[in-house]
Enzyme design. Structure first.
Site, PDB file in Angstrom:
ATOM      1  N   HIS A 361       0.796  -1.226   0.000  1.00  0.00           N
ATOM      2  CA  HIS A 361       0.000   0.000   0.000  1.00  0.00           C
ATOM      3  C   HIS A 361       0.827   1.273   0.000  1.00  0.00           C
ATOM      4  O   HIS A 361       0.260   2.360  -0.066  1.00  0.00           O
ATOM      5  CB  HIS A 361      -0.928   0.038   1.220  1.00  0.00           C
ATOM      6  N   LYS A 552      -9.763  13.841   4.004  1.00  0.00           N
ATOM      7  CA  LYS A 552      -8.900  12.656   4.047  1.00  0.00           C
ATOM      8  C   LYS A 552      -8.013  12.798   5.273  1.00  0.00           C
ATOM      9  O   LYS A 552      -8.033  13.846   5.928  1.00  0.00           O
ATOM     10  CB  LYS A 552      -8.055  12.561   2.777  1.00  0.00           C
ATOM     11  N   ARG A 553      -7.249  11.754   5.621  1.00  0.00           N
ATOM     12  CA  ARG A 553      -6.318  11.896   6.728  1.00  0.00           C
ATOM     13  C   ARG A 553      -5.399  13.086   6.508  1.00  0.00           C
ATOM     14  O   ARG A 553      -5.052  13.421   5.378  1.00  0.00           O
ATOM     15  CB  ARG A 553      -5.480  10.615   6.874  1.00  0.00           C
ATOM     16  N   LYS A 558      -0.157  14.457   1.525  1.00  0.00           N
ATOM     17  CA  LYS A 558      -1.442  14.772   0.906  1.00  0.00           C
ATOM     18  C   LYS A 558      -1.592  16.277   0.661  1.00  0.00           C
ATOM     19  O   LYS A 558      -2.479  16.708  -0.053  1.00  0.00           O
ATOM     20  CB  LYS A 558      -2.590  14.246   1.760  1.00  0.00           C
ATOM     21  N   THR A 660      -8.765   6.414  -2.763  1.00  0.00           N
ATOM     22  CA  THR A 660     -10.107   5.950  -3.104  1.00  0.00           C
ATOM     23  C   THR A 660     -11.097   7.091  -2.910  1.00  0.00           C
ATOM     24  O   THR A 660     -12.175   7.079  -3.514  1.00  0.00           O
ATOM     25  CB  THR A 660     -10.540   4.759  -2.226  1.00  0.00           C
ATOM     26  N   LYS A 664     -14.632   8.228  -5.005  1.00  0.00           N
ATOM     27  CA  LYS A 664     -15.941   8.532  -4.418  1.00  0.00           C
ATOM     28  C   LYS A 664     -16.461   9.878  -4.933  1.00  0.00           C
ATOM     29  O   LYS A 664     -17.644  10.019  -5.253  1.00  0.00           O
ATOM     30  CB  LYS A 664     -15.841   8.582  -2.887  1.00  0.00           C
TER      31      LYS A 664
END
Ligand SMILES: *Cc1c(COP(=O)(O)O)cnc(C)c1O
Length: 815
Positions: A361, A552-553, A558, A660, A664
């Site tokens: 991952h 998101k986290r 990110k 992901t 969505k």
């Protein structure tokens, strides 16, 4: 045994009347209340039980079919399952949503309120755990025989509150009121052993004087679409063993004995809330072994029920490792086969390498699991010995094939020898698996080019790609009734199990009537989110503004901070030209930071400080609003995502394995602004390059900059807006009461900027201008949004799981 004809029970039916009776019965006989004394929670439980009754037949049938057909089964081992709420999903799967709602109305129960009382099962951190949940949903929908195995954490992902702009963590005691969806299976209990000492005995090992814990199974049913099948999610809970050790520890002192009992039960107490960082804690190691050992004992027990030995084990069992967290399954299977079932090494190892498969991952160094040899040797001495044996045989093989390459041996070994000796769990997983996959095309390519390049020389046929997916049942049908109903009205309802059917929407993308209805659906979802945000004090949002969303986290890779830099720049530009033709925007953030992750927490604080300044600036009015919605989780995502116009997927290229969240959003008709990273690339290919906003350096360029010396200051000096934004931050423009509050943020940006925000800032801001341009043309925007939905067929987790089943597991649907 009495004839089966004697054992009769009433299969529940699904009429409103039958449901009304069921709910009433459950309220009286299970919850122990009546119409007058029932609380909201009592109603929730009564409904829960009535709905659970309606998956039982299908569940039993799935289990019987698998057994009767002696089908090969897949066991998905995952330390995390981020399933969220179960009730609404089950009502949709069984097609009783409307009847239950009507039954509740007849009984005077507030359906919407009680549904909202269900706590999320937050047994995961983020994407990895949510993926596991989507996979179980797809396995059930495809009728694949298999199970998910994990831990029944007493405390799931912490709840996040924002206090004075800062994250505060609170324990998530989600089981406090009981959890009516699960079944405790006390007869399925296994002893899990730790510590102790080894005594060699004719080629085998006796493992003595261990500290023991009992693992007990709790089962939940995951119903597939229209109840095609029901998959079992079996989570293990720790209970103290009443054995020798307790006596040895407590020396007759009852209170101390109970304390010791508490200690050993800690193993299933709490989910580690660190996403993608190394833990290194002994308790974490114990958790990993705990669920892996229980699951393997359970798998072998099931196999031996119907088979006399292990010759067929690899034809009947596939075990998948979701990341390396369950990698101890490999030495555990070796131990069980050799020490408990007397197989020899070759037979046992041969089975392992046919049974296991592994998903990688992340490529990020700090997220790759390693365990100190000392720790593993102390907690699991037998397993440490087996890993050494596996490694010795492996290195001998490597040496035979590449006799002159000594550096290769050091690099590829299961043991990192420099510094404190550590076991490389990713190497163990690759070596033991017949297939190793990445989770998007780019990630899988980088995986074989970088961290596993040595293994590719040894075993090239092992490596493959399986691009992630999401379940359209939860992420469109359940989360977005407005859009689902519209889609149903034009192409029928079957897209729920065949998402490629969404491609039919392409023909409607230019039709004004469909566009209007599509916009109306989005507007309803934006209203729903606006109402939710209005519950945060002081946030008044214009539901007609562009909803620009990053949820998101919180993680540096990110790059929520890049988003903030754009917000600051936009703020300054509006102040400079208040009467220009601005597109009003609401920039929405949500996400949790690991409790020990200083930078991520500081960015949360910054978002809240920036929000306070901008939202209270009378010169800005409603042109720009910034909102941080606390406590991001699955049930909140189900409300936020359908309301988004713009989806922020802006990780440094090469760092987001797949994502992901990106899927969505696109499935719910948001346009993506994103880097050329993870599954963004494949989304761009499927929705068409004109219907996505791509910006920034690509992965090769990022690596090149890193290699040849990246100088963030040059971007700072060379871009007026960027310099202005960072200077304002450095001067305390958003924290006047404490001007130095963001000094560390500024320093990171100017001195190292490992994730290269400054390199992408200019292109990002230019791209955001293009977003505004398109949003000013509602027809063109809506057309693009429709084409995004239409292109999302390939991102159903049904497609992903079908590929795993054929290419990796060799498992076929039940007949
Ligand atoms: C989908 C999801 C994630 C993963 O989002 P990414 O944007 O892919 O990181 C994390 N948390 C929750 C609650 C989710 O539903």
């Amino acid at each position: 045994m009495p004839a089966t004809a004697i054992f009769q029970f009433d299969k529940p039916t699904n009429s409103v009347e039958a449901l009304r009776r069921s709910i009433s019965n459950r309220l009286v006989y299970q919850v122990g209340k009546d119409l007058h004394s029932a609380t909201q929670r009592d109603w929730l439980f009564a409904v829960f039980h009535a709905v659970r009754d309606r998956i039982m037949d299908g569940w039993r049938e799935s289990l019987t079919q698998a057994e009767d057909q002696d089908a090969k089964r897949v066991y998905y081992l995952s330390l995390e399952f981020l399933t969220g709420r179960a009730l609404t999903n089950a009502m949709l799967a069984t097609d009783i949503y409307e009847p239950v709602k009507q039954a509740c109305a007849l009984l005077g129960a507030d359906f919407d309120a009680l549904i909202d009382l269900e706590p999320d099962a937050g047994l995961g951190n983020g994407g990895l755990g949510r993926l596991a949940a989507c996979f179980l949903d797809s396995m059930a929908t495809l009728g694949l025989p298999g199970m998910g195995y994990g831990i029944r954490y007493e405390f799931g992902m912490f709840a996040q509150r924002i206090e004075h702009g800062q994250q505060v963590e609170e324990p998530d005691y989600w089981l406090v009121n009981g959890y009516p969806w699960e079944f405790m299976r006390p007869e399925l209990s296994y002893t899990i052993r730790y510590g102790g000492r080894l005594v060699p005995q004719n080629g085998q090992s006796l493992w003595l004087d261990t500290e023991d814990v009992i693992a007990t199974a709790y089962d939940s049913g995951v119903p597939g679409h229209q109840m095609r099948s029901v998959v079992t999610m079996r989570l293990w809970s720790a209970r103290a063993s009443g054995g020798v050790n307790l006596d040895a520890f407590n020396r007759g002192d009852y209170i101390q004995a109970v304390e010791a009992k508490n200690q050993s039960e800690n193993v299933s107490r709490v989910l580690y809330p660190d996403d993608r960082t190394e833990h290194g804690h002994e308790l974490r190691l114990r958790q990993e072994y705990f669920f892996v050992s229980a699951s393997l004992q359970d798998i072998l027990r099931r196999h031996l029920k119907n088979h006399s030995g292990f010759e067929q084990l690899a034809d009947k069992v596939a075990i998948h490792l979701n990341d390396t967290h369950p990698a101890l399954a490999v030495p555990e299977l070796m131990r069980l086969l050799m020490d408990e079932h007397q197989l020899d090494w070759e037979a046992a190892w041969g089975l392992c390498t046919r049974i296991f498969s592994y998903t990688n991952h992340t490529l990020m160094e700090e997220a790759l699991e390693t365990w100190p040899v000392e720790l593993l040797g102390r907690v699991l001495p037998r397993h440490m010995g087996l890993i050494f044996d596996i490694n010795a045989r492996f290195l001998a093989e490597v040496h035979t094939r590449f006799p002159d390459d000594h550096a290769l041996l050091r690099r590829i070994s299961l043991i990192e020898e420099r510094g404190v000796r550590r076991v490389r769990m990713a190497h163990l997983s690759v070596l033991s698996s017949h297939k190793v996959n990445g989770v998007s095309a780019l990630h899988s390519q980088l995986m074989v080019d970088t961290i596993f390049s040595d293994f590719v020389r040894m075993y090239p046929e092992r490596f493959c790609n399986k691009t992630n997916g999401i379940t359209p049942r939860r992420w469109l049908s359940l989360a977005n009734p407005s859009l689902s109903t519209l889609i149903d009205s034009r192409i029928g309802p079957d897209w729920r199990q065949d998402l490629d059917q969404l491609a039919q929407l392409r023909d409607l993308a230019d039709e004004p009537e469909f566009q209007n209805a599509f916009r109306l659906a989005k507007q309803q979802n934006k209203r729903r989110l606006t109402d939710l945000m209005a519950r945060c004090p002081g946030v008044i949002v214009d539901p007609h503004s562009l909803f620009d969303v990053q949820v998101k986290r919180m993680h540096e890779y990110k790059r929520q901070l890049l988003n903030v830099l754009h917000v600051i720049t936009r703020y300054h530009r509006i102040l400079a030209q208040p009467h220009a033709n601005w597109v009003p925007r609401t920039v929405i953030f949500a996400g949790k930071a690991a409790s020990a992750y200083y930078m991520a927490k500081l960015v949360i604080r910054l978002i809240n400080d920036v929000a306070r300044v901008i939202n209270n600036d009378p010169l800005i009015g409603s042109l720009l609003r910034v909102v941080f919605i606390p406590n991001y989780r699955v049930s909140l995502a189900e409300i936020i995502i359908p309301a988004a116009n713009l989806s922020e997927q802006i990780s440094t290229a090469g760092t987001e394995a797949s994502g992901t969240g990106n899927m969505k959003f696109a499935l719910n008709g948001a346009l993506t602004i994103g880097t050329w990273d993870g599954a963004n690339i494949e989304i761009a290919e499927k929705v068409g390059p004109d219907n996505i906003f791509v910006f920034g350096n690509r992965a090769e360029k990022v690596a090149e900059l890193r290699g040849y010396g990246y100088l963030p200051r040059s971007y700072y000096e060379g871009n007026f807006d960027l310099k202005f934004a960072i200077d304002r931050l450095a001067q305390g423009g958003f924290s006047p009461e404490e001007p130095g509050r963001y000094r560390d943020v500024v320093n990171v940006l100017l001195e190292s900027d490992y994730y290269q925000l400054l390199a992408d800032y200019g292109d990002y801001c230019a791209c955001q201008d293009k977003v505004d341009d398109l949003y000013r043309r509602p027809g063109a925007w809506t057309r693009s949004a429709i084409l995004n939905v239409a292109g999302m067929g390939p991102f159903s987790s049904d497609r992903t799981i079908r590929e795993y089943a054929t290419d990796i597991w060799g498992v076929a649907p039940l007949r």
